[in-house]
Design a protein around this motif. Structure first.
Motif, PDB file in Angstrom:
ATOM      1  N   THR A 140      -8.739  -4.477  -7.105  1.00 61.89           N
ATOM      2  CA  THR A 140      -8.544  -4.494  -5.659  1.00 61.89           C
ATOM      3  C   THR A 140      -7.406  -5.437  -5.281  1.00 61.89           C
ATOM      4  O   THR A 140      -7.094  -6.379  -6.022  1.00 61.89           O
ATOM      5  N   ARG A 151       0.809  -1.228   0.000  1.00 66.55           N
ATOM      6  CA  ARG A 151       0.000   0.000   0.000  1.00 66.55           C
ATOM      7  C   ARG A 151       0.834   1.266   0.000  1.00 66.55           C
ATOM      8  O   ARG A 151       0.387   2.328   0.447  1.00 66.55           O
ATOM      9  N   GLU A 203      -6.289  -7.707  -1.870  1.00 59.58           N
ATOM     10  CA  GLU A 203      -6.715  -8.143  -0.552  1.00 59.58           C
ATOM     11  C   GLU A 203      -5.590  -8.918   0.127  1.00 59.58           C
ATOM     12  O   GLU A 203      -4.986  -9.800  -0.474  1.00 59.58           O
ATOM     13  N   THR A 204      -5.302  -8.571   1.373  1.00 55.93           N
ATOM     14  CA  THR A 204      -4.312  -9.295   2.167  1.00 55.93           C
ATOM     15  C   THR A 204      -4.930  -9.593   3.528  1.00 55.93           C
ATOM     16  O   THR A 204      -5.840  -8.886   3.966  1.00 55.93           O
ATOM     17  N   GLN A 205      -4.432 -10.635   4.180  1.00 55.52           N
ATOM     18  CA  GLN A 205      -4.926 -11.007   5.500  1.00 55.52           C
ATOM     19  C   GLN A 205      -3.751 -11.103   6.457  1.00 55.52           C
ATOM     20  O   GLN A 205      -2.806 -11.841   6.201  1.00 55.52           O
TER      21      GLN A 205
END
Length: 201
Positions: free
Chosen positions: A25, A17, A27-29
Protein backbone atom coordinates in the motif's frame (compact mmCIF):
# COMPACT_ATOMS: atom_id res chain seq x y z
CA UNK A 1 18.43 9.23 -6.76
CA UNK A 2 19.86 6.67 -9.14
CA UNK A 3 20.91 5.94 -12.67
CA UNK A 4 18.52 5.78 -15.63
CA UNK A 5 16.26 2.77 -15.28
CA UNK A 6 16.72 2.44 -11.52
CA UNK A 7 13.00 2.95 -10.81
CA UNK A 8 12.87 6.62 -9.78
CA UNK A 9 10.09 7.75 -12.10
CA UNK A 10 8.12 4.57 -11.44
CA UNK A 11 8.01 5.40 -7.74
CA UNK A 12 6.77 8.90 -8.50
CA UNK A 13 4.01 7.48 -10.70
CA UNK A 14 3.03 5.19 -7.83
CA UNK A 15 2.95 8.11 -5.38
CA UNK A 16 0.73 10.12 -7.73
CA UNK A 17 -1.50 7.11 -8.51
CA UNK A 18 -0.76 7.22 -12.22
CA UNK A 19 -0.03 3.52 -11.78
CA UNK A 20 -0.96 1.23 -8.90
CA UNK A 21 1.29 -1.16 -6.98
CA UNK A 22 1.06 -4.90 -7.63
CA UNK A 23 1.26 -5.44 -3.87
CA UNK A 24 1.51 -3.40 -0.69
CA UNK A 25 0.00 0.00 0.00
CA UNK A 26 0.96 3.65 -0.46
CA UNK A 27 -0.41 6.22 1.96
CA UNK A 28 -0.28 10.00 1.48
CA UNK A 29 -1.87 12.83 3.44
CA UNK A 30 -3.02 16.08 1.86
CA UNK A 31 -3.07 17.55 -1.63
CA UNK A 32 -0.36 16.35 -4.01
CA UNK A 33 1.10 18.53 -6.75
CA UNK A 34 3.51 17.02 -9.24
CA UNK A 35 5.86 17.73 -12.11
CA UNK A 36 6.61 14.35 -13.58
CA UNK A 37 6.78 14.78 -17.33
CA UNK A 38 7.22 17.88 -19.45
CA UNK A 39 3.82 18.97 -20.76
CA UNK A 40 1.92 16.20 -19.00
CA UNK A 41 -1.71 17.21 -18.58
CA UNK A 42 -1.43 20.03 -21.13
CA UNK A 43 -3.68 20.09 -24.20
CA UNK A 44 -1.53 21.29 -27.11
CA UNK A 45 -4.38 22.99 -28.98
CA UNK A 46 -5.51 25.03 -25.99
CA UNK A 47 -3.94 28.23 -24.76
CA UNK A 48 -1.67 28.49 -21.77
CA UNK A 49 -4.47 30.17 -19.83
CA UNK A 50 -6.94 27.38 -20.63
CA UNK A 51 -4.35 24.82 -19.60
CA UNK A 52 -3.91 26.57 -16.26
CA UNK A 53 -7.57 25.92 -15.51
CA UNK A 54 -7.31 22.29 -16.65
CA UNK A 55 -4.19 21.57 -14.59
CA UNK A 56 -5.46 23.39 -11.52
CA UNK A 57 -8.67 21.34 -11.62
CA UNK A 58 -6.57 18.14 -11.76
CA UNK A 59 -4.85 19.32 -8.58
CA UNK A 60 -8.24 19.93 -6.94
CA UNK A 61 -8.84 23.67 -7.39
CA UNK A 62 -12.18 25.06 -8.56
CA UNK A 63 -12.45 28.01 -10.97
CA UNK A 64 -12.71 30.59 -8.21
CA UNK A 65 -9.56 29.32 -6.50
CA UNK A 66 -7.73 29.27 -9.82
CA UNK A 67 -8.85 32.82 -10.59
CA UNK A 68 -7.44 33.92 -7.25
CA UNK A 69 -4.07 32.32 -8.05
CA UNK A 70 -3.94 33.26 -11.74
CA UNK A 71 -1.75 36.36 -11.41
CA UNK A 72 0.72 34.56 -9.12
CA UNK A 73 0.98 31.78 -11.71
CA UNK A 74 1.55 34.27 -14.52
CA UNK A 75 4.08 36.29 -12.54
CA UNK A 76 6.19 33.28 -11.60
CA UNK A 77 6.08 31.76 -15.08
CA UNK A 78 7.32 35.01 -16.70
CA UNK A 79 5.44 34.13 -19.91
CA UNK A 80 2.31 36.25 -19.46
CA UNK A 81 2.71 37.79 -22.92
CA UNK A 82 2.31 34.30 -24.43
CA UNK A 83 -0.37 32.97 -22.10
CA UNK A 84 -3.17 33.16 -24.67
CA UNK A 85 -1.18 31.35 -27.37
CA UNK A 86 -1.57 27.62 -28.03
CA UNK A 87 0.86 25.64 -25.90
CA UNK A 88 1.88 23.56 -28.96
CA UNK A 89 3.77 26.70 -30.00
CA UNK A 90 5.62 26.94 -26.67
CA UNK A 91 9.28 26.06 -26.33
CA UNK A 92 10.23 23.34 -23.83
CA UNK A 93 11.39 26.08 -21.47
CA UNK A 94 8.01 27.83 -21.64
CA UNK A 95 6.25 24.51 -20.99
CA UNK A 96 8.40 23.97 -17.91
CA UNK A 97 7.87 27.50 -16.60
CA UNK A 98 4.10 27.23 -16.86
CA UNK A 99 3.91 23.70 -15.45
CA UNK A 100 6.14 24.55 -12.49
CA UNK A 101 4.29 27.78 -11.79
CA UNK A 102 0.96 25.96 -11.66
CA UNK A 103 2.35 23.19 -9.45
CA UNK A 104 3.69 25.57 -6.80
CA UNK A 105 0.54 27.68 -6.66
CA UNK A 106 -2.08 25.05 -5.81
CA UNK A 107 -1.41 25.04 -2.04
CA UNK A 108 -0.19 21.44 -2.06
CA UNK A 109 0.99 19.59 1.02
CA UNK A 110 3.28 17.39 -1.07
CA UNK A 111 5.25 18.56 -4.12
CA UNK A 112 6.69 15.83 -6.34
CA UNK A 113 9.32 16.94 -8.85
CA UNK A 114 10.99 14.75 -11.46
CA UNK A 115 14.12 15.79 -13.35
CA UNK A 116 12.03 18.31 -15.28
CA UNK A 117 13.98 21.12 -13.57
CA UNK A 118 16.91 20.41 -15.86
CA UNK A 119 14.87 22.20 -18.55
CA UNK A 120 15.15 25.96 -18.90
CA UNK A 121 17.80 28.62 -18.51
CA UNK A 122 20.13 28.77 -15.51
CA UNK A 123 18.47 31.82 -13.97
CA UNK A 124 15.04 30.22 -14.02
CA UNK A 125 16.36 26.92 -12.67
CA UNK A 126 17.77 28.86 -9.70
CA UNK A 127 14.45 30.63 -9.22
CA UNK A 128 12.69 27.26 -9.15
CA UNK A 129 15.16 25.79 -6.66
CA UNK A 130 14.84 28.82 -4.41
CA UNK A 131 11.06 28.39 -4.50
CA UNK A 132 11.33 24.70 -3.64
CA UNK A 133 13.47 25.56 -0.62
CA UNK A 134 10.93 28.21 0.41
CA UNK A 135 8.08 25.69 0.17
CA UNK A 136 10.07 23.17 2.18
CA UNK A 137 10.69 25.71 4.94
CA UNK A 138 6.95 26.44 5.01
CA UNK A 139 6.22 22.78 5.78
CA UNK A 140 5.53 21.35 2.31
CA UNK A 141 6.93 17.86 1.81
CA UNK A 142 9.24 17.79 -1.22
CA UNK A 143 9.89 14.55 -3.12
CA UNK A 144 12.66 15.21 -5.65
CA UNK A 145 14.01 12.84 -8.28
CA UNK A 146 17.45 13.66 -9.58
CA UNK A 147 20.74 12.20 -10.77
CA UNK A 148 22.54 15.21 -9.33
CA UNK A 149 23.95 14.45 -5.85
CA UNK A 150 24.67 18.12 -5.14
CA UNK A 151 21.06 19.03 -5.91
CA UNK A 152 19.73 16.28 -3.65
CA UNK A 153 22.07 17.14 -0.78
CA UNK A 154 21.23 20.83 -1.11
CA UNK A 155 17.45 20.37 -0.90
CA UNK A 156 16.61 17.08 0.79
CA UNK A 157 17.12 15.99 4.39
CA UNK A 158 17.04 12.31 3.45
CA UNK A 159 17.89 10.53 0.21
CA UNK A 160 17.15 7.09 -1.20
CA UNK A 161 19.62 5.61 -3.67
CA UNK A 162 17.82 3.25 -6.04
CA UNK A 163 19.50 0.62 -8.16
CA UNK A 164 17.55 -1.76 -10.42
CA UNK A 165 14.32 -1.10 -8.55
CA UNK A 166 15.77 -1.75 -5.12
CA UNK A 167 16.99 0.47 -2.32
CA UNK A 168 20.78 0.38 -2.29
CA UNK A 169 21.13 2.96 0.48
CA UNK A 170 18.86 5.26 2.47
CA UNK A 171 19.68 7.90 5.05
CA UNK A 172 20.91 11.47 5.59
CA UNK A 173 21.34 13.11 2.20
CA UNK A 174 25.02 13.97 2.50
CA UNK A 175 26.00 10.41 3.41
CA UNK A 176 23.95 8.84 0.61
CA UNK A 177 24.97 11.45 -1.97
CA UNK A 178 28.66 11.05 -1.13
CA UNK A 179 28.39 7.27 -1.47
CA UNK A 180 26.51 7.62 -4.77
CA UNK A 181 29.12 10.02 -6.13
CA UNK A 182 31.95 7.72 -5.10
CA UNK A 183 30.23 4.80 -6.80
CA UNK A 184 29.45 6.65 -10.01
CA UNK A 185 32.81 8.40 -10.33
CA UNK A 186 35.10 6.06 -8.46
CA UNK A 187 35.74 2.38 -7.96
CA UNK A 188 32.10 1.37 -8.43
CA UNK A 189 32.03 2.80 -11.93
CA UNK A 190 35.37 1.24 -12.71
CA UNK A 191 34.12 -2.19 -11.60
CA UNK A 192 30.95 -1.76 -13.66
CA UNK A 193 32.96 -0.89 -16.77
CA UNK A 194 35.27 -3.84 -16.20
CA UNK A 195 32.25 -6.12 -15.91
CA UNK A 196 30.74 -4.66 -19.07
CA UNK A 197 33.90 -5.16 -21.10
CA UNK A 198 34.33 -8.68 -19.72
CA UNK A 199 30.81 -9.60 -20.89
CA UNK A 200 31.50 -8.01 -24.29
CA UNK A 201 34.59 -10.13 -24.99
Amino acid sequence: MGRNGSGKSTILKLLTRIIRPDSGTIETQGRISCLIELGAGFHPDMSGRENIYINASIFGLDKKETDERMQDILDFSEIEEHIDERVRDYSSGMYMRLAFSIAINVSANILIVDEILSVGDIAYQKKCMDKIRELKESGVTIVLVTQNPEQAAGICDRTIWLDNGRIKMMGPSKEVCDAYSDFMLGSGRQRSLQSFFARSL
